[in-house]
Design a protein around this motif. Structure first.
Motif, short mmCIF file in Angstrom:
data_model
loop_
_atom_site.label_atom_id
_atom_site.label_comp_id
_atom_site.label_asym_id
_atom_site.label_seq_id
_atom_site.Cartn_x
_atom_site.Cartn_y
_atom_site.Cartn_z
N ARG A 156 2.63 35.50 29.17
CA ARG A 156 1.49 35.95 29.06
C ARG A 156 1.24 37.18 30.27
NH1 ARG A 156 -1.88 31.09 28.00
NH2 ARG A 156 -3.78 32.53 27.92
N GLN A 157 1.89 36.96 31.43
CA GLN A 157 1.66 37.73 32.55
C GLN A 157 2.43 39.18 32.38
OE1 GLN A 157 3.45 34.98 32.47
NE2 GLN A 157 4.89 34.72 34.11
N HIS A 158 3.38 39.13 31.24
CA HIS A 158 4.20 40.36 30.99
C HIS A 158 3.64 41.04 29.67
CE1 HIS A 158 7.81 37.96 32.51
NE2 HIS A 158 7.03 38.35 33.45
N ALA A 159 3.96 42.05 29.22
CA ALA A 159 3.61 42.71 28.21
C ALA A 159 4.38 42.90 27.14
CB ALA A 159 3.32 44.19 28.72
N ARG A 160 4.83 41.84 26.57
CA ARG A 160 6.00 41.92 25.55
C ARG A 160 5.63 41.05 24.21
NH1 ARG A 160 12.15 41.65 28.09
NH2 ARG A 160 12.30 42.66 26.20
N GLY A 187 -6.61 34.55 34.68
CA GLY A 187 -6.09 36.04 35.09
C GLY A 187 -5.48 36.44 33.77
N PHE A 188 -5.06 35.70 32.86
CA PHE A 188 -4.37 36.10 31.78
C PHE A 188 -4.77 35.71 30.48
CE2 PHE A 188 -1.48 36.42 35.42
CZ PHE A 188 -1.14 37.90 35.70
N PRO A 189 -5.86 36.03 30.11
CA PRO A 189 -6.51 35.33 29.21
C PRO A 189 -5.65 35.70 27.56
CG PRO A 189 -7.85 37.37 29.55
CD PRO A 189 -6.68 37.24 30.76
N PRO A 190 -6.05 34.91 26.64
CA PRO A 190 -5.26 35.28 25.35
C PRO A 190 -5.61 36.61 24.74
CG PRO A 190 -6.37 33.09 25.34
CD PRO A 190 -6.90 33.75 26.51
N PRO A 218 -13.47 28.97 28.49
CA PRO A 218 -13.55 30.16 28.13
C PRO A 218 -12.19 30.71 27.52
CG PRO A 218 -14.60 30.30 30.11
CD PRO A 218 -14.13 28.88 29.98
N SER A 219 -11.06 30.03 27.86
CA SER A 219 -9.57 30.17 27.36
C SER A 219 -9.34 29.40 26.11
CB SER A 219 -8.65 29.71 28.25
OG SER A 219 -7.58 29.56 28.09
#
Length: 363
Positions: A156-160, A187-190, A218-219
């Motif tokens: 989730r912290q990447h952009a793939r 910091g990396f919401p779905p 919230p997640s």
């Protein structure tokens, strides 16, 4: 306890189990980590002794922090960068699960973490699938039985995420059952990956989402209502939307009610939840409350190496902490099988021909 059958270690091992949440790179044998490190020239292991290494992984994971817990994966991922290593790790995982009485397992991993030595994403998937097939053949040859499916994770912290979602759809007729996002929640919401989830829905593909572990309601809300998750990876913090009044009456908030009413499965990993600080102790784990309220609770290992656990040990720990009996463990198992990313006929066959007869034989 819902029945009187003594739950010995052997009965728990023989009980047919269903595992929905297990990370391939979190379940290596310590000896395999050491041998693969030698083979690929990886020199950063804390020790080369398998017994000491196993203890180190467990101790390092007992940090009370998800971020620190995840750092242990640097070592396992480092030794899984070749086709040969991936085949071996996958085959051994199948053997280990079958030996633990697992009848059906969905093993997950992030292909993007295994391309440091120039393997393509497709080559990673093909190697792991070959390993799963090899492990299954060994189990059958030894007189056992297991069925394995794959979940591909995007970090989730990447952009793939879109790239991995496309990969999952591309290989879904070759054993890939679904998709997930993993890694640090805070910091990396779905919702950062909405395009991937929309793509999966358009292609009638299954997906689960890590939510409600390191980050709270919230997640979970985003995973379900924004992204359309079919299952919640962990999801244990849904208990924060449940209150008990002065009179002892339990009240469900709107999100908790929705999750329960819609039968959204919770992929709960008890030992891991304690290690990452999600819950303070096993005795205080909300799985007892969630099971009593009849949420769709499933029991899982998460990372067998880091947590030093098996499905048998998780069942034993829960039985000790909450008084669960065989009927409860059977319920958890059927919950999981109902929730699997497998076609309906296959799920029903495993429930009727493997799980129910298996538990009946134990009682």
């Amino acid at each position: 306890m819902s029945d009187e059958t003594p739950l010995s270690a052997e009965i728990l091992r023989r009980a047919p189990k269903v595992l929905l949440h297990d990370h391939l790179d979190g379940g290596l044998r310590p000896g395999t980590v050491a041998e693969l490190a030698d083979a690929v020239g990886y020199r950063d292991l804390p020790t080369g002794d398998p017994a000491e290494l196993g203890r180190w992984f467990r101790a390092a994971a007992d940090s009370g922090s998800l971020v620190s817990y995840l750092e242990t994966f640097a070592h396992t991922c480092a030794v899984m960068q070749t086709e040969e290593a991936l085949v071996r790790v996958a085959a051994e995982a199948v053997e280990d699960l079958a030996a633990d009485g697992v009848a059906y397992a969905e093993l997950r991993y992030a292909p993007e973490l295994f391309v440091e030595r120039d393997l393509s994403l497709d080559a990673v998937v093909e190697a792991v699938q070959a390993g799963f097939a090899e492990g299954t053949q060994r189990v059958v040859a030894a007189g056992g039985r297991i069925r394995v499916a794959t979940i591909l994770c995007a970090m989730r912290q990447h952009a793939r995420a879109m790239e991995i979602a496309e990969l999952a759809v591309r290989h879904r007729d070759a054993g890939v059952a679904g998709f997930d996002i993993a890694g640090p929640e805070d910091g990396f919401p779905p919702s950062r990956n909405l395009d991937a989830f929309e793509f999966l829905r358009r292609n009638n593909a299954h997906f689960t989402i890590h939510a409600g572990e390191a980050f709270g309601l919230p997640s979970i809300h985003e995973a379900i209502q924004f992204c359309g998750a079919e299952r919640l990876g962990h999801g244990v913090r849904i208990a924060e939307d449940i209150t008990t009044g002065p009179d002892g009456e339990v009240h469900l908030g709107r999100l908790a009610s929705y999750v329960r009413d819609r039968r959204i499965p919770l992929e709960i990993c008890p030992t891991s939840n304690v290690q990452t600080g999600t819950v303070p102790s096993l005795s205080e784990h909300p799985i007892g409350l969630l099971a009593r309220l009849r949420f769709r609770v499933t029991v899982n290992t998460d990372n067998r190496l880091m947590s030093g656990c098996t499905m048998t040990s998780e069942f034993a720990a829960l039985a000790g902490a909450f008084g669960f009996g065989l009927d409860d463990l059977r319920w958890f198992t059927i919950n999981a099988m109902k929730s699997a990313f497998l076609d309906f006929d296959a799920r029903l066959a495993l429930i009727e021909k493997v799980i129910k007869p298996g538990y009946a034989a134990l009682g």
